[in-house]
Design a protein around this motif. Structure first.
Motif, PDB file in Angstrom:
ATOM      1  N   ASP A 114       0.819  -1.217   0.000  1.00  0.00           N
ATOM      2  CA  ASP A 114       0.000   0.000   0.000  1.00  0.00           C
ATOM      3  C   ASP A 114       0.852   1.266   0.000  1.00  0.00           C
ATOM      4  O   ASP A 114       0.463   2.280  -0.599  1.00  0.00           O
ATOM      5  CB  ASP A 114      -0.935   0.021   1.209  1.00  0.00           C
ATOM      6  CG  ASP A 114      -2.053  -1.010   1.101  1.00  0.00           C
ATOM      7  OD1 ASP A 114      -2.274  -1.541  -0.009  1.00  0.00           O
ATOM      8  OD2 ASP A 114      -2.702  -1.295   2.137  1.00  0.00           O
ATOM      9  N   LYS A 115       1.991   1.237   0.677  1.00  0.00           N
ATOM     10  CA  LYS A 115       2.824   2.429   0.819  1.00  0.00           C
ATOM     11  C   LYS A 115       3.755   2.662  -0.368  1.00  0.00           C
ATOM     12  O   LYS A 115       4.442   3.676  -0.426  1.00  0.00           O
ATOM     13  CB  LYS A 115       3.657   2.348   2.109  1.00  0.00           C
ATOM     14  CG  LYS A 115       2.844   2.547   3.375  1.00  0.00           C
ATOM     15  CD  LYS A 115       3.736   2.549   4.606  1.00  0.00           C
ATOM     16  CE  LYS A 115       2.921   2.877   5.851  1.00  0.00           C
ATOM     17  NZ  LYS A 115       2.424   4.264   5.852  1.00  0.00           N
ATOM     18  N   SER A 116       3.796   1.724  -1.310  1.00  0.00           N
ATOM     19  CA  SER A 116       4.795   1.777  -2.377  1.00  0.00           C
ATOM     20  C   SER A 116       4.196   2.121  -3.733  1.00  0.00           C
ATOM     21  O   SER A 116       3.070   1.755  -4.045  1.00  0.00           O
ATOM     22  CB  SER A 116       5.524   0.435  -2.457  1.00  0.00           C
ATOM     23  OG  SER A 116       6.136   0.135  -1.223  1.00  0.00           O
ATOM     24  N   ASP A 117       5.020   2.823  -4.529  1.00  0.00           N
ATOM     25  CA  ASP A 117       4.630   3.188  -5.892  1.00  0.00           C
ATOM     26  C   ASP A 117       5.252   2.264  -6.932  1.00  0.00           C
ATOM     27  O   ASP A 117       4.939   2.355  -8.117  1.00  0.00           O
ATOM     28  CB  ASP A 117       5.054   4.634  -6.177  1.00  0.00           C
ATOM     29  CG  ASP A 117       4.395   5.613  -5.223  1.00  0.00           C
ATOM     30  OD1 ASP A 117       3.170   5.787  -5.334  1.00  0.00           O
ATOM     31  OD2 ASP A 117       5.093   6.183  -4.359  1.00  0.00           O
ATOM     32  N   GLY A 118       6.153   1.394  -6.493  1.00  0.00           N
ATOM     33  CA  GLY A 118       6.802   0.437  -7.374  1.00  0.00           C
ATOM     34  C   GLY A 118       7.623  -0.524  -6.544  1.00  0.00           C
ATOM     35  O   GLY A 118       7.795  -0.329  -5.325  1.00  0.00           O
ATOM     36  N   PHE A 119       8.128  -1.574  -7.197  1.00  0.00           N
ATOM     37  CA  PHE A 119       8.828  -2.644  -6.473  1.00  0.00           C
ATOM     38  C   PHE A 119      10.112  -3.041  -7.199  1.00  0.00           C
ATOM     39  O   PHE A 119      10.159  -3.071  -8.429  1.00  0.00           O
ATOM     40  CB  PHE A 119       7.933  -3.884  -6.359  1.00  0.00           C
ATOM     41  CG  PHE A 119       6.600  -3.606  -5.726  1.00  0.00           C
ATOM     42  CD1 PHE A 119       6.431  -3.677  -4.353  1.00  0.00           C
ATOM     43  CD2 PHE A 119       5.505  -3.250  -6.502  1.00  0.00           C
ATOM     44  CE1 PHE A 119       5.203  -3.406  -3.767  1.00  0.00           C
ATOM     45  CE2 PHE A 119       4.269  -2.983  -5.933  1.00  0.00           C
ATOM     46  CZ  PHE A 119       4.123  -3.053  -4.560  1.00  0.00           C
ATOM     47  N   ILE A 120      11.137  -3.354  -6.403  1.00  0.00           N
ATOM     48  CA  ILE A 120      12.396  -3.866  -6.943  1.00  0.00           C
ATOM     49  C   ILE A 120      12.721  -5.169  -6.222  1.00  0.00           C
ATOM     50  O   ILE A 120      12.645  -5.250  -4.992  1.00  0.00           O
ATOM     51  CB  ILE A 120      13.538  -2.846  -6.756  1.00  0.00           C
ATOM     52  CG1 ILE A 120      13.343  -1.654  -7.703  1.00  0.00           C
ATOM     53  CG2 ILE A 120      14.896  -3.498  -7.011  1.00  0.00           C
ATOM     54  CD1 ILE A 120      14.380  -0.564  -7.520  1.00  0.00           C
ATOM     55  N   ILE A 121      13.098  -6.177  -7.004  1.00  0.00           N
ATOM     56  CA  ILE A 121      13.458  -7.483  -6.459  1.00  0.00           C
ATOM     57  C   ILE A 121      14.967  -7.668  -6.582  1.00  0.00           C
ATOM     58  O   ILE A 121      15.513  -7.673  -7.690  1.00  0.00           O
ATOM     59  CB  ILE A 121      12.757  -8.635  -7.226  1.00  0.00           C
ATOM     60  CG1 ILE A 121      11.286  -8.312  -7.514  1.00  0.00           C
ATOM     61  CG2 ILE A 121      12.929  -9.942  -6.476  1.00  0.00           C
ATOM     62  CD1 ILE A 121      10.401  -8.145  -6.326  1.00  0.00           C
TER      63      ILE A 121
END
Length: 198
Positions: A114-121
């Motif tokens: 919910d708090k994020s605008d994108g994701f990095i793995i």
């Protein structure tokens, strides 16, 4: 005064990037070095960091690098992992600008999403795979919308994962449209381009 207000607003208006990665560093020293570069790049692109809150391994390297380069970090961790992942709460500010404690892993992940605008793995183990596949699943089910996912594959660590996803598509257990839900990122130039698109 105008510059001060703009600076303050800039801090509030920054987007958040969520990073998933190992709570250990792995046997290849390059992984931790890459994590530090990723943290610096996140800060330089005017993002704040959302992560699992721990100070060890890949995650600790990313968060510390973010803070050292001017980004704010939000660590989100369930109570039962505090002793394992944070050695000294009094010194956790080196890794967590803000630390949020949850009751369960499910609450933790929901808050992170919910708090994020994108994701990095980043490189990691089964926990990182769980987080990676969960956000990909939520994208497939349209429960996460307009949030980019980047798989960092600088040293080829995630080659088997990319091959597995392609295998799922070839065997028709997954639609090829799912390839649009993530980007494989092989170098800093690609990472900068990815971040600018969020």
């Amino acid at each position: 005064i105008f510059l001060t207000i703009c600076d303050l607003l800039g801090g509030f208006l920054k987007k958040n990037i969520c990073v998933f990665g190992g709570s250990v560093s792995g046997k290849n020293l390059k992984y931790k070095k890459t994590a530090k570069i990723i943290g610096k790049t996140i800060a330089e692109n005017n993002f704040n960091l959302v992560f699992g809150g721990g100070q060890n391994g890949i995650m600790g390297a990313v968060s510390r690098s973010c803070i050292e380069n001017g980004a704010t970090t939000i660590g989100i961790i369930p109570h039962f992992l505090l002793k394992k992942d944070i050695k000294d709460l009094a010194h956790s500010k080196k890794f967590n600008t803000k630390l949020i404690q949850t009751e369960t892993m499910h609450q933790r992940k929901k808050l992170m999403y919910d708090k994020s605008d994108g994701f990095i793995i980043l490189p990691g183990g089964i926990g990182t795979l769980d987080e990676c596949f969960e956000v990909l699943t939520w994208c497939q089910l349209s429960q996460i919308k307009n949030k980019n996912i980047g798989i960092i594959n600088f040293e080829g660590y995630w080659d088997p994962l990319i091959n597995l996803i392609n295998h799922l598509i070839e065997e028709e257990f997954m639609g090829s449209n799912n390839l649009n839900n993530f980007k494989e990122i092989n170098d800093i130039k690609m990472l900068n381009f990815f971040l600018k698109g969020i």
